[in-house]
Write a protein that holds these residues in place. Structure first.
Motif, short mmCIF file in Angstrom:
data_model
loop_
_atom_site.label_atom_id
_atom_site.label_comp_id
_atom_site.label_asym_id
_atom_site.label_seq_id
_atom_site.Cartn_x
_atom_site.Cartn_y
_atom_site.Cartn_z
N THR A 4 -55.47 -14.84 -44.30
CA THR A 4 -54.20 -15.26 -43.83
C THR A 4 -52.88 -14.20 -44.48
OG1 THR A 4 -55.16 -17.35 -42.99
CG2 THR A 4 -52.62 -17.08 -43.18
N ILE A 5 -53.28 -14.39 -45.96
CA ILE A 5 -52.19 -13.65 -46.70
C ILE A 5 -52.30 -12.01 -46.39
CG2 ILE A 5 -51.62 -12.89 -48.93
CD1 ILE A 5 -50.59 -15.68 -48.25
N ASP A 6 -53.56 -11.54 -46.23
CA ASP A 6 -53.62 -10.23 -45.63
C ASP A 6 -53.08 -9.96 -44.56
OD1 ASP A 6 -54.87 -9.58 -48.22
OD2 ASP A 6 -56.86 -9.98 -47.14
N THR A 7 -53.33 -10.90 -43.34
CA THR A 7 -52.64 -10.76 -42.23
C THR A 7 -50.94 -10.68 -42.46
OG1 THR A 7 -54.24 -11.87 -41.03
CG2 THR A 7 -52.23 -11.81 -39.98
N ILE A 8 -50.49 -11.71 -43.20
CA ILE A 8 -48.93 -11.59 -43.47
C ILE A 8 -48.52 -10.30 -44.00
CG2 ILE A 8 -47.06 -12.83 -44.65
CD1 ILE A 8 -48.78 -15.44 -44.40
N LYS A 9 -49.26 -9.91 -45.00
CA LYS A 9 -48.66 -8.52 -45.71
C LYS A 9 -48.77 -7.43 -44.73
CE LYS A 9 -50.25 -9.88 -50.57
NZ LYS A 9 -51.35 -9.61 -51.71
N GLN A 10 -49.95 -7.44 -44.08
CA GLN A 10 -49.87 -6.49 -42.77
C GLN A 10 -49.01 -6.39 -41.76
OE1 GLN A 10 -53.83 -6.38 -40.63
NE2 GLN A 10 -53.36 -4.52 -39.74
N GLN A 11 -48.60 -7.69 -41.33
CA GLN A 11 -47.38 -7.74 -40.33
C GLN A 11 -46.10 -7.13 -40.80
OE1 GLN A 11 -47.91 -11.76 -39.79
NE2 GLN A 11 -49.02 -11.61 -38.06
N ILE A 12 -45.75 -7.79 -42.17
CA ILE A 12 -44.76 -7.03 -42.92
C ILE A 12 -44.67 -5.93 -43.21
CG2 ILE A 12 -43.35 -7.62 -45.00
CD1 ILE A 12 -44.31 -10.72 -45.10
N SER A 13 -45.64 -5.23 -43.48
CA SER A 13 -45.80 -3.82 -43.80
C SER A 13 -45.60 -2.89 -42.55
CB SER A 13 -46.86 -3.38 -44.63
OG SER A 13 -48.08 -3.53 -44.06
N GLU A 14 -46.13 -3.44 -41.59
CA GLU A 14 -46.20 -2.50 -40.19
C GLU A 14 -45.03 -2.68 -39.34
OE1 GLU A 14 -49.75 -3.62 -38.19
OE2 GLU A 14 -51.18 -2.57 -39.52
N ASN A 15 -44.27 -3.69 -39.55
CA ASN A 15 -42.97 -3.95 -38.63
C ASN A 15 -41.58 -4.15 -39.57
OD1 ASN A 15 -44.13 -4.93 -36.38
ND2 ASN A 15 -45.42 -6.04 -37.59
N PRO A 16 -40.85 -2.97 -39.39
CA PRO A 16 -39.71 -2.84 -40.27
C PRO A 16 -38.82 -3.88 -40.34
CG PRO A 16 -39.96 -1.03 -38.50
CD PRO A 16 -41.27 -1.88 -38.50
N ILE A 17 -38.84 -4.38 -38.88
CA ILE A 17 -37.91 -5.76 -38.57
C ILE A 17 -38.84 -6.33 -37.93
CG2 ILE A 17 -36.00 -6.30 -37.32
CD1 ILE A 17 -35.30 -3.44 -36.85
N THR A 24 -40.75 -17.94 -28.90
CA THR A 24 -40.63 -16.47 -28.96
C THR A 24 -39.28 -16.34 -28.78
OG1 THR A 24 -40.81 -16.67 -26.40
CG2 THR A 24 -42.69 -16.36 -27.51
N PRO A 25 -38.60 -14.82 -28.60
CA PRO A 25 -37.40 -14.57 -28.50
C PRO A 25 -36.65 -14.97 -27.02
CG PRO A 25 -38.41 -12.78 -29.59
CD PRO A 25 -39.64 -13.75 -29.13
N PHE A 49 -42.26 -10.03 -33.74
CA PHE A 49 -41.92 -11.57 -33.94
C PHE A 49 -43.33 -12.08 -34.12
CE2 PHE A 49 -42.20 -11.45 -29.49
CZ PHE A 49 -42.84 -12.78 -29.20
N VAL A 50 -43.39 -13.11 -34.76
CA VAL A 50 -44.51 -13.96 -34.88
C VAL A 50 -44.19 -15.37 -34.43
CG1 VAL A 50 -46.56 -14.97 -36.27
CG2 VAL A 50 -45.49 -12.42 -36.62
N ASN A 51 -44.98 -15.85 -33.35
CA ASN A 51 -44.70 -17.34 -33.37
C ASN A 51 -45.59 -18.30 -33.95
OD1 ASN A 51 -44.38 -19.85 -32.23
ND2 ASN A 51 -44.99 -19.32 -30.16
N ILE A 52 -44.84 -18.84 -35.06
CA ILE A 52 -45.48 -19.78 -36.33
C ILE A 52 -46.20 -20.90 -35.51
CG2 ILE A 52 -44.39 -18.78 -38.23
CD1 ILE A 52 -42.84 -21.65 -38.02
N LEU A 53 -45.55 -21.55 -34.53
CA LEU A 53 -46.37 -22.41 -33.55
C LEU A 53 -47.63 -22.38 -33.09
CD1 LEU A 53 -43.25 -23.92 -31.96
CD2 LEU A 53 -43.95 -24.71 -34.14
#
Length: 114
Positions: A4-17, A24-25, A49-53
């Protein structure tokens, strides 16, 4: 759990915003997420975006990873900008849009190079 941490790190590194939010938006599930989405959308750039729900393990792990207890969380260029209060304040005082535009422009340049 580390995946899960790897997923979070990947999401943060691959998406500048990147916005971690409730819902959802188009359909925010809480007022703070709704206000934050409006501020980010007003800057006129695409964002992820990631829907944490829908991702309870991300919701749990991100609080620890970010050392930030609440949602939404706005991440720009791999850095936690903050939650609703900070993002809205930055938007109102004119700091958010240049940050978002710069991140989007830098990402567009990188994509053009590859």
């Amino acid at each position: 759990m580390s995946s899960t941490i790897d997923t979070i790190k990947q999401q943060i590194s691959e998406n500048p915003i990147l916005l971690y939010m409730k819902g959802t938006p188009q359909f925010p599930q809480c007022g703070f997420s709704a206000q934050t989405v409006q501020a980010v959308m007003a800057c006129g750039e695409r964002f992820a975006f990631v829907n944490i729900l829908e991702n309870p393990e991300i919701r749990t792990e991100l609080k620890t990873f970010a050392n930030w207890p609440t949602f939404p969380q706005l991440w720009v260029n791999g850095e936690l900008v903050g939650g609703a209060d900070i993002v809205i304040e930055m938007y109102q005082n004119g700091e958010l849009e240049p940050l978002i535009k710069e991140a989007a422009a830098a990402n567009a340049t990188e994509e053009g190079d590859s």
